[in-house]
Enzyme design. Structure first.
Site, PDB file in Angstrom:
ATOM      1  N   GLU A 100       0.837  -1.198   0.000  1.00 63.77           N
ATOM      2  CA  GLU A 100       0.000   0.000   0.000  1.00 63.77           C
ATOM      3  C   GLU A 100       0.873   1.249   0.000  1.00 63.77           C
ATOM      4  OE1 GLU A 100      -2.784   0.662   3.247  1.00 63.77           O
ATOM      5  OE2 GLU A 100      -3.776   2.244   2.089  1.00 63.77           O
ATOM      6  N   LYS A 235      -8.553 -15.512  15.972  1.00 64.12           N
ATOM      7  CA  LYS A 235      -8.608 -15.118  14.547  1.00 64.12           C
ATOM      8  C   LYS A 235      -9.974 -14.623  14.081  1.00 64.12           C
ATOM      9  CE  LYS A 235      -4.725 -18.064  13.336  1.00 64.12           C
ATOM     10  NZ  LYS A 235      -4.171 -19.140  12.529  1.00 64.12           N
ATOM     11  N   ASP A 310       1.558 -14.770  12.810  1.00 60.79           N
ATOM     12  CA  ASP A 310       0.448 -15.410  12.098  1.00 60.79           C
ATOM     13  C   ASP A 310      -0.420 -14.309  11.481  1.00 60.79           C
ATOM     14  OD1 ASP A 310      -2.001 -16.640  11.423  1.00 60.79           O
ATOM     15  OD2 ASP A 310      -1.610 -18.255  12.841  1.00 60.79           O
ATOM     16  N   HIS A 400      -2.307   9.833  -1.166  1.00 60.43           N
ATOM     17  CA  HIS A 400      -2.427   8.561  -1.894  1.00 60.43           C
ATOM     18  C   HIS A 400      -2.385   8.782  -3.400  1.00 60.43           C
ATOM     19  CE1 HIS A 400      -3.100   5.510   1.305  1.00 60.43           C
ATOM     20  NE2 HIS A 400      -3.200   6.629   1.998  1.00 60.43           N
TER      21      HIS A 400
HETATM   22  C1  LIG Z   1       2.190  11.150   2.879  1.00 60.00           C
HETATM   23  C2  LIG Z   1       2.415  12.035   4.092  1.00 60.00           C
HETATM   24  C3  LIG Z   1       3.392  11.346   5.051  1.00 60.00           C
HETATM   25  C4  LIG Z   1       3.034  13.370   3.659  1.00 60.00           C
HETATM   26  O1  LIG Z   1       3.104  14.184   4.789  1.00 60.00           O
HETATM   27  P1  LIG Z   1       3.711  15.662   4.759  1.00 60.00           P
HETATM   28  O2  LIG Z   1       3.623  16.172   6.154  1.00 60.00           O
HETATM   29  O3  LIG Z   1       3.082  16.461   3.694  1.00 60.00           O
HETATM   30  O4  LIG Z   1       5.197  15.328   4.303  1.00 60.00           O
HETATM   31  P2  LIG Z   1       6.554  16.115   4.474  1.00 60.00           P
HETATM   32  O5  LIG Z   1       7.191  16.118   3.092  1.00 60.00           O
HETATM   33  O6  LIG Z   1       6.362  17.401   5.181  1.00 60.00           O
HETATM   34  O7  LIG Z   1       7.407  15.138   5.406  1.00 60.00           O
HETATM   35  C5  LIG Z   1       7.008  14.865   6.747  1.00 60.00           C
HETATM   36  C6  LIG Z   1       7.535  13.495   7.164  1.00 60.00           C
HETATM   37  O8  LIG Z   1       6.834  12.461   6.469  1.00 60.00           O
HETATM   38  C7  LIG Z   1       7.756  11.387   6.138  1.00 60.00           C
HETATM   39  N1  LIG Z   1       7.719  11.204   4.658  1.00 60.00           N
HETATM   40  C8  LIG Z   1       7.156  12.018   3.747  1.00 60.00           C
HETATM   41  N2  LIG Z   1       7.247  11.487   2.514  1.00 60.00           N
HETATM   42  C9  LIG Z   1       7.904  10.316   2.638  1.00 60.00           C
HETATM   43  C10 LIG Z   1       8.280   9.290   1.736  1.00 60.00           C
HETATM   44  N3  LIG Z   1       8.031   9.377   0.417  1.00 60.00           N
HETATM   45  N4  LIG Z   1       8.913   8.228   2.226  1.00 60.00           N
HETATM   46  C11 LIG Z   1       9.193   8.113   3.549  1.00 60.00           C
HETATM   47  N5  LIG Z   1       8.842   9.053   4.449  1.00 60.00           N
HETATM   48  C12 LIG Z   1       8.192  10.138   4.006  1.00 60.00           C
HETATM   49  C13 LIG Z   1       9.104  11.779   6.686  1.00 60.00           C
HETATM   50  O9  LIG Z   1       9.278  11.184   7.937  1.00 60.00           O
HETATM   51  C14 LIG Z   1       9.002  13.283   6.834  1.00 60.00           C
HETATM   52  O10 LIG Z   1       9.720  13.799   7.927  1.00 60.00           O
HETATM   53  P3  LIG Z   1      11.349  13.890   7.974  1.00 60.00           P
HETATM   54  O11 LIG Z   1      11.804  12.462   8.146  1.00 60.00           O
HETATM   55  O12 LIG Z   1      11.761  14.451   6.629  1.00 60.00           O
HETATM   56  O13 LIG Z   1      11.616  14.728   9.140  1.00 60.00           O
HETATM   57  C15 LIG Z   1       1.077  12.374   4.849  1.00 60.00           C
HETATM   58  O14 LIG Z   1       0.176  13.065   3.987  1.00 60.00           O
HETATM   59  C16 LIG Z   1       0.371  11.181   5.412  1.00 60.00           C
HETATM   60  O15 LIG Z   1       0.836  10.567   6.362  1.00 60.00           O
HETATM   61  N6  LIG Z   1      -0.827  10.850   4.880  1.00 60.00           N
HETATM   62  C17 LIG Z   1      -1.612   9.754   5.448  1.00 60.00           C
HETATM   63  C18 LIG Z   1      -1.391   8.500   4.652  1.00 60.00           C
HETATM   64  C19 LIG Z   1      -1.840   7.295   5.454  1.00 60.00           C
HETATM   65  O16 LIG Z   1      -1.777   7.230   6.673  1.00 60.00           O
HETATM   66  N7  LIG Z   1      -2.281   6.281   4.758  1.00 60.00           N
HETATM   67  C20 LIG Z   1      -2.660   5.054   5.478  1.00 60.00           C
HETATM   68  C21 LIG Z   1      -3.410   4.224   4.647  1.00 60.00           C
HETATM   69  S1  LIG Z   1      -5.096   4.780   4.528  1.00 60.00           S
HETATM   70  C22 LIG Z   1      -5.946   3.326   4.785  1.00 60.00           C
HETATM   71  O17 LIG Z   1      -5.481   2.294   4.352  1.00 60.00           O
HETATM   72  C23 LIG Z   1      -6.970   3.261   5.818  1.00 60.00           C
HETATM   73  C24 LIG Z   1      -8.217   4.121   5.810  1.00 60.00           C
HETATM   74  C25 LIG Z   1      -7.873   5.593   5.581  1.00 60.00           C
HETATM   75  O18 LIG Z   1      -9.159   3.705   4.859  1.00 60.00           O
HETATM   76  C26 LIG Z   1      -8.733   3.861   7.216  1.00 60.00           C
HETATM   77  C27 LIG Z   1      -9.808   4.788   7.652  1.00 60.00           C
HETATM   78  O19 LIG Z   1     -10.994   4.529   7.354  1.00 60.00           O
HETATM   79  O20 LIG Z   1      -9.449   5.772   8.318  1.00 60.00           O
HETATM   80  N1  LIG Z   2      -2.685 -25.238  16.936  1.00 55.20           N
HETATM   81  C1  LIG Z   2      -3.532 -24.261  16.717  1.00 55.20           C
HETATM   82  O1  LIG Z   2      -4.724 -24.354  17.002  1.00 55.20           O
HETATM   83  C2  LIG Z   2      -3.050 -22.980  16.131  1.00 55.20           C
HETATM   84  C3  LIG Z   2      -1.773 -22.863  15.689  1.00 55.20           C
HETATM   85  N2  LIG Z   2      -1.321 -21.673  15.179  1.00 55.20           N
HETATM   86  C4  LIG Z   2       0.068 -21.653  14.753  1.00 55.20           C
HETATM   87  O2  LIG Z   2       0.824 -21.879  15.923  1.00 55.20           O
HETATM   88  C5  LIG Z   2       2.145 -21.422  15.711  1.00 55.20           C
HETATM   89  C6  LIG Z   2       2.590 -20.702  16.936  1.00 55.20           C
HETATM   90  O3  LIG Z   2       2.411 -21.539  18.044  1.00 55.20           O
HETATM   91  P1  LIG Z   2       3.427 -21.408  19.239  1.00 55.20           P
HETATM   92  O4  LIG Z   2       2.943 -22.309  20.298  1.00 55.20           O
HETATM   93  O5  LIG Z   2       3.638 -19.971  19.529  1.00 55.20           O
HETATM   94  O6  LIG Z   2       4.796 -21.839  18.585  1.00 55.20           O
HETATM   95  P2  LIG Z   2       5.475 -23.258  18.398  1.00 55.20           P
HETATM   96  O7  LIG Z   2       4.480 -24.303  18.045  1.00 55.20           O
HETATM   97  O8  LIG Z   2       6.606 -23.043  17.474  1.00 55.20           O
HETATM   98  O9  LIG Z   2       5.957 -23.570  19.896  1.00 55.20           O
HETATM   99  C7  LIG Z   2       6.929 -22.796  20.520  1.00 55.20           C
HETATM  100  C8  LIG Z   2       8.088 -23.705  20.846  1.00 55.20           C
HETATM  101  O10 LIG Z   2       9.176 -22.942  21.319  1.00 55.20           O
HETATM  102  C9  LIG Z   2       9.655 -23.521  22.533  1.00 55.20           C
HETATM  103  N3  LIG Z   2      10.302 -22.426  23.268  1.00 55.20           N
HETATM  104  C10 LIG Z   2      11.646 -22.257  23.337  1.00 55.20           C
HETATM  105  N4  LIG Z   2      11.960 -21.132  24.004  1.00 55.20           N
HETATM  106  C11 LIG Z   2      10.785 -20.560  24.354  1.00 55.20           C
HETATM  107  C12 LIG Z   2      10.467 -19.362  25.049  1.00 55.20           C
HETATM  108  N5  LIG Z   2      11.399 -18.529  25.525  1.00 55.20           N
HETATM  109  N6  LIG Z   2       9.161 -19.068  25.236  1.00 55.20           N
HETATM  110  C13 LIG Z   2       8.195 -19.890  24.774  1.00 55.20           C
HETATM  111  N7  LIG Z   2       8.443 -21.037  24.123  1.00 55.20           N
HETATM  112  C14 LIG Z   2       9.741 -21.384  23.893  1.00 55.20           C
HETATM  113  C15 LIG Z   2       8.439 -24.154  23.165  1.00 55.20           C
HETATM  114  O11 LIG Z   2       8.814 -25.174  24.062  1.00 55.20           O
HETATM  115  P3  LIG Z   2       7.809 -25.650  25.230  1.00 55.20           P
HETATM  116  O12 LIG Z   2       6.456 -25.881  24.656  1.00 55.20           O
HETATM  117  O13 LIG Z   2       8.407 -26.906  25.760  1.00 55.20           O
HETATM  118  O14 LIG Z   2       7.772 -24.562  26.261  1.00 55.20           O
HETATM  119  C16 LIG Z   2       7.739 -24.724  21.924  1.00 55.20           C
HETATM  120  O15 LIG Z   2       8.302 -25.949  21.548  1.00 55.20           O
HETATM  121  C17 LIG Z   2       2.112 -20.527  14.497  1.00 55.20           C
HETATM  122  O16 LIG Z   2       2.724 -21.195  13.415  1.00 55.20           O
HETATM  123  C18 LIG Z   2       0.638 -20.353  14.257  1.00 55.20           C
HETATM  124  O17 LIG Z   2       0.375 -20.092  12.914  1.00 55.20           O
HETATM  125  C19 LIG Z   2      -2.137 -20.560  15.149  1.00 55.20           C
HETATM  126  C20 LIG Z   2      -3.415 -20.627  15.596  1.00 55.20           C
HETATM  127  C21 LIG Z   2      -4.003 -21.870  16.050  1.00 55.20           C
END
Ligand SMILES: CC(C)(COP(=O)([O-])OP(=O)([O-])OC[C@H]1O[C@@H](n2cnc3c(N)ncnc32)[C@H](O)[C@@H]1OP(=O)([O-])[O-])[C@@H](O)C(=O)NCCC(=O)NCCSC(=O)C[C@@](C)(O)CC(=O)[O-]
Ligand SMILES: NC(=O)C1=CN([C@@H]2O[C@H](COP(=O)(O)OP(=O)(O)OC[C@H]3O[C@@H](n4cnc5c(N)ncnc54)[C@H](OP(=O)(O)O)[C@@H]3O)[C@@H](O)[C@H]2O)C=CC1
Length: 405
Positions: A100, A235, A310, A400
């Site tokens: 995006e 989920k 996940d 955008h």
């Molecule tokens: C686009 C901006 C950032 C411009 O924003 P601006 O303030 O006009 O930009 P600027 O040129 O003054 O720069 C400000 C800062 O933006 C960053 N920046 C600026 N341009 C870039 C670039 N090309 N690449 C990387 N970073 C960039 C950068 O950090 C920069 O600061 P600096 O680092 O220079 O101090 C602003 O208008 C903005 O954030 N717009 C919002 C966009 C957004 O959040 N989109 C999210 C997706 S929308 C969606 O999917 C969900 C939605 C909307 O449907 C959910 C809902 O219902 O609400």
């Molecule tokens: N089965 C299901 O219903 C579902 C499965 N998933 C899937 O499950 C997976 C994640 O399960 P998850 O149990 O997190 O991962 P894993 O199945 O990979 O289990 C974690 C493993 O890491 C070991 N381990 C080693 N160090 C650590 C530590 N510091 N902390 C915790 N565990 C450690 C655990 O050992 P030990 O157990 O002996 O502690 C265990 O064997 C993902 O792939 C996900 O997509 C997602 C949703 C549902």
């Protein structure tokens, strides 16, 4: 070994199933054979799907079946993001995988503002993973008996559940819902640094076998209909998770002066507070949405894809409430993520590219999950602040237009 074309011919005739190839030829060759088989089936050449560096053997062991290659998602970064957390302290560069346009720019803008203004304060306020089976009995009277038995025998159930894991700890069973003659006990675990769903499923299954056996000995029929009875709630968007939390529950906050909002977001604290109230509260209430925020899913999704979480849990990460309040002429701004299932060991975190992204944050492996949760919280605040700023200043369409098409 048979030549490739002969094997593919056999696959096309149905004499060898695609998933049987790994045992016959090893994961690497099996992957190539399956890819060529699908290419033949659909008449498309997978030049890009065929190009990757992931080790097939490793991936096929724990992360994928019927592998044919890998997809690529562009990876960008936002930052530095200054975080004042309990576990994450300092400047971080956030990996974001997305297609995006404008999303990374927006999060980057949020990071830049936060960092210039002293950093974002973040805390993990709760940490757990849940599994709630559905248990069936013969009557509501029996259902009550089972519920009482579970409450009285918690310590014994805990011992059985924890015998399956070193890190998983059963902390409570709550709530225990009864619907008709069925029971839905919500098992609540600590899962160390793993997201924990495999861990809690295996442990809960064992606990259910124990409950069934013990109650049958007491003359009460109880049967596990499903180890997941949808009260977990895994989920799916859910009020239960919004209220009780699941995974990590994270709050991030910042205060910006009026001058900072004017300068960096090109708008006012009042305008951001009004957008937040009328969009995130009234708009969400009017549409019966569970996300009282603008786009947590965007940031959670891009980080989850980059770091091997996940992807289905993005729906849970989309829940939460944004606050924007005018205070002392400036802006108090916070995000609350009640339901962020994530881990730094296990699952997809071991896949090579995803592991590198966790390493970019200093978050791969043991002892890192809470730090990672705080970083995700800080990044979500950065993206939310930037988008609300863009909406308040009327810049969303323009952004955008320029960056996304
Ligand atoms: C686009 C901006 C950032 C411009 O924003 P601006 O303030 O006009 O930009 P600027 O040129 O003054 O720069 C400000 C800062 O933006 C960053 N920046 C600026 N341009 C870039 C670039 N090309 N690449 C990387 N970073 C960039 C950068 O950090 C920069 O600061 P600096 O680092 O220079 O101090 C602003 O208008 C903005 O954030 N717009 C919002 C966009 C957004 O959040 N989109 C999210 C997706 S929308 C969606 O999917 C969900 C939605 C909307 O449907 C959910 C809902 O219902 O609400
Ligand atoms: N089965 C299901 O219903 C579902 C499965 N998933 C899937 O499950 C997976 C994640 O399960 P998850 O149990 O997190 O991962 P894993 O199945 O990979 O289990 C974690 C493993 O890491 C070991 N381990 C080693 N160090 C650590 C530590 N510091 N902390 C915790 N565990 C450690 C655990 O050992 P030990 O157990 O002996 O502690 C265990 O064997 C993902 O792939 C996900 O997509 C997602 C949703 C549902």
């Amino acid at each position: 070994m048979n030549n490739f074309n002969d094997i593919i011919e056999k696959m096309l005739k149905g004499e060898i199933k695609p998933y049987q190839l790994d045992k016959l030829f090893g994961a690497k060759i099996a992957t190539e054979l399956r890819r060529k088989f699908i290419e033949k089936k659909v008449g498309v050449e997978f030049e890009h799907i065929a190009n990757y560096t992931i080790d097939e053997e490793m991936a096929m062991k724990k992360n994928i079946e019927n592998m044919i290659g890998a997809i690529q998602i562009p990876l960008g970064f936002a930052g530095p993001l200054k975080i004042n957390g309990e576990y994450a302290k300092g400047d971080f560069y956030i990996p974001l995988a997305t297609t995006e346009g404008a999303l990374v720019a927006s999060v980057n803008r949020g990071c830049s503002i936060i960092t210039k203004c002293g950093g974002v304060d973040v805390r993990v306020i709760d940490d757990k993973m849940t599994r709630a089976p559905c248990l069936k009995t013969k009557s509501v009277v029996d259902a009550m008996k089972v519920k009482d038995w579970i409450l009285e025998n918690f310590e014994r159930i805990k011992e059985v559940a924890e015998s399956t894991t070193r890190h998983g700890k059963l902390v409570r069973i709550d709530p225990i819902l009864i619907v008709g003659r069925n029971i839905y006990p919500r098992f609540v675990f600590k899962t160390g640094d793993a997201m924990g769903m495999n861990m809690v499923t295996i442990a809960t299954e064992k606990a259910c076998e124990f409950i069934e056996g013990e109650l049958r000995n007491e003359g009460v029929f109880v049967k596990t209909v499903a180890v997941s009875g949808n009260v977990c709630v895994d989920k799916k968007p859910s009020g239960m998770n919004l209220i009780n939390g699941r995974g990590k529950t994270v709050v991030a906050e910042i205060y910006l002066s009026e001058k900072e909002v004017n300068k960096y977001l090109k708008t006012t604290p009042e305008a951001i507070a009004e957008v937040n109230r009328l969009k995130n509260y009234i708009g969400s209430a009017a549409s019966n949405s569970m996300g009282f925020n603008a786009h947590y899913a965007n940031i959670v999704g891009a980080i989850f894809l980059a770091t091997g979480q996940d992807e289905a849990h993005i729906v849970e990460g989309s829940l939460g409430i944004t606050m924007a309040e005018v205070e002392d002429e400036g802006l108090y701004f916070s995000i609350t993520l009640p339901d962020l299932p994530l881990g730094t060991v296990g699952g997809g975190t071991r896949v090579e590219t995803q592991r590198e992204c966790l390493e970019m944050l200093g978050c791969y492996g043991d002892g890192k999950a809470l730090k990672f949760a705080e970083i995700v919280g800080g990044a979500v605040l950065a993206g939310e602040l930037s988008l609300l700023g863009a909406l308040a200043s009327g810049h969303l369409g323009k952004a955008h237009q320029e960056l996304g098409r």
